[in-house]
Design a protein around this motif. Structure first.
Motif, PDB file in Angstrom:
ATOM      1  N   ASP A   1     -24.986 -45.641 -50.779  1.00  0.00           N
ATOM      2  CA  ASP A   1     -25.782 -45.874 -51.990  1.00  0.00           C
ATOM      3  C   ASP A   1     -26.092 -44.564 -52.711  1.00  0.00           C
TER       4      ASP A   1
ATOM      5  N   ASP B   1     -32.938 -51.092 -62.896  1.00  0.00           N
ATOM      6  CA  ASP B   1     -32.941 -51.004 -61.439  1.00  0.00           C
ATOM      7  C   ASP B   1     -32.002 -49.880 -61.004  1.00  0.00           C
ATOM      8  N   TYR B   2     -32.548 -48.851 -60.391  1.00  0.00           N
ATOM      9  CA  TYR B   2     -31.751 -47.711 -59.944  1.00  0.00           C
ATOM     10  C   TYR B   2     -31.463 -47.759 -58.444  1.00  0.00           C
ATOM     11  N   ARG B   3     -31.850 -48.832 -57.791  1.00  0.00           N
ATOM     12  CA  ARG B   3     -31.597 -48.939 -56.356  1.00  0.00           C
ATOM     13  C   ARG B   3     -30.109 -49.202 -56.126  1.00  0.00           C
TER      14      ARG B   3
ATOM     15  N   GLN C   1     -38.129 -45.615 -57.429  1.00  0.00           N
ATOM     16  CA  GLN C   1     -37.691 -46.976 -57.111  1.00  0.00           C
ATOM     17  C   GLN C   1     -36.994 -47.036 -55.770  1.00  0.00           C
ATOM     18  N   ARG C   2     -36.153 -46.070 -55.498  1.00  0.00           N
ATOM     19  CA  ARG C   2     -35.380 -46.090 -54.263  1.00  0.00           C
ATOM     20  C   ARG C   2     -36.290 -45.887 -53.045  1.00  0.00           C
TER      21      ARG C   2
ATOM     22  N   SER D   1     -38.081 -49.132 -52.374  1.00  0.00           N
ATOM     23  CA  SER D   1     -37.212 -50.177 -51.814  1.00  0.00           C
ATOM     24  C   SER D   1     -37.043 -50.053 -50.306  1.00  0.00           C
TER      25      SER D   1
END
Length: 270
Positions: A114, A207-209, A262-263, A266
């Motif tokens: 990722d 969404d940057y995940r 964001q990551r 998560s």
């Protein structure tokens, strides 16, 4: 006395922070030049580190060091006065920095999990490029992609602005950026381009995940047309004041650290 700098296979890193970072990999350093006279504790510590690593150290008059740094900076567009006043009494001659190839990117790709990728689409100013590299490294970018043409060189000025990040990053030179962006999409990477007009969504609304690439464009024109067309999302950073846009490295930092936020959330570490 140091010899004139004319060899295209070498480059200069000047200033305390840049030299300190370079000495983490002393095999890259050909020699260290130190201005004669009174020196700071930081410079003396670097001299000791260099000697411990077997790097040749040369004492030289400050005026001669000024001239060396002037020659190094003038070739990539920096006014010569800047280098002479900012070297802090120390400079390192190294083998010219060589970015990774696209084949190296493809070979390394299976080891990424990722990844957060940075793409710099035509940053012309070496100081801006260095600042972007510093920001990318601080945000933990797995790789930085640069177009082979239309980008500032990975020069001594870039290295100084990057404060050691240039040597630590996996920087890939790309022959055809649009084709490589399509390759990233084929690998499952979501492409997010930063823009300064109102056509994009707020940068917090994406969404940057997962695997993602954040793309910023050059200082004057921003993202090129083909680059924009390959993006899955175009985002803008809402401005609260009269200023219409941010410096490219600042904008990149805003986008990257929103991605990091964001990551982290998560995986429950935010």
């Amino acid at each position: 006395m140091s010899t004139p700098f004319h060899d295209p296979d070498v480059d200069w890193v000047f200033g305390i922070h840049g030299v300190r970072a370079l000495l983490d990999t002393p095999d890259q350093v050909r020699r260290l030049l130190v201005a004669e006279g009174r020196r700071s504790r930081e410079v003396e510590a670097l001299v000791r580190s260099a000697r411990d690593a077997g790097v040749r150290v040369e004492r030289t008059p400050k005026r001669a060091l000024d001239r060396q740094v002037q020659r190094a900076t003038s070739r990539d567009g920096t006014p010569s006065e800047e280098g002479s006043t900012n070297h802090q009494g120390i400079a390192a001659e190294r083998h010219a920095f060589a970015p990774a190839s696209e084949r190296e990117l493809e070979n390394r790709w299976p080891s990424f999990a990722d990844p957060l990728i940075v793409v710099l689409d035509g940053i012309k100013d070496p100081r801006n490029l260095g600042a972007c590299l510093r920001t990318a490294e601080a945000a933990g970018a797995a790789a930085v992609l640069l177009p082979r043409r239309g980008s500032a060189p990975l020069s001594s000025t870039t290295a100084k602005a990057a404060s050691g990040a240039m040597e630590r990053l996996f920087i890939v030179e790309v022959a055809n950026l649009a084709r490589r962006l399509q390759w990233l999409r084929d690998q499952g990477v979501w492409l997010t381009g930063g823009i300064s007009d109102d056509s994009g969504v707020a940068h917090t609304g994406v969404d940057y995940r997962g695997s993602c690439a954040i793309i910023v464009g050059g200082e004057a024109r921003g993202l090129r047309r083909l680059t924009r067309e390959h993006c899955d999302h175009l985002v803008r950073i809402p401005m609260a004041g009269a200023t219409q846009s941010l410096n490219v490295s600042v904008a990149l930092g805003v986008l990257l650290f929103e991605a990091r936020r964001q990551r982290a959330l998560s995986i429950g570490t935010g």
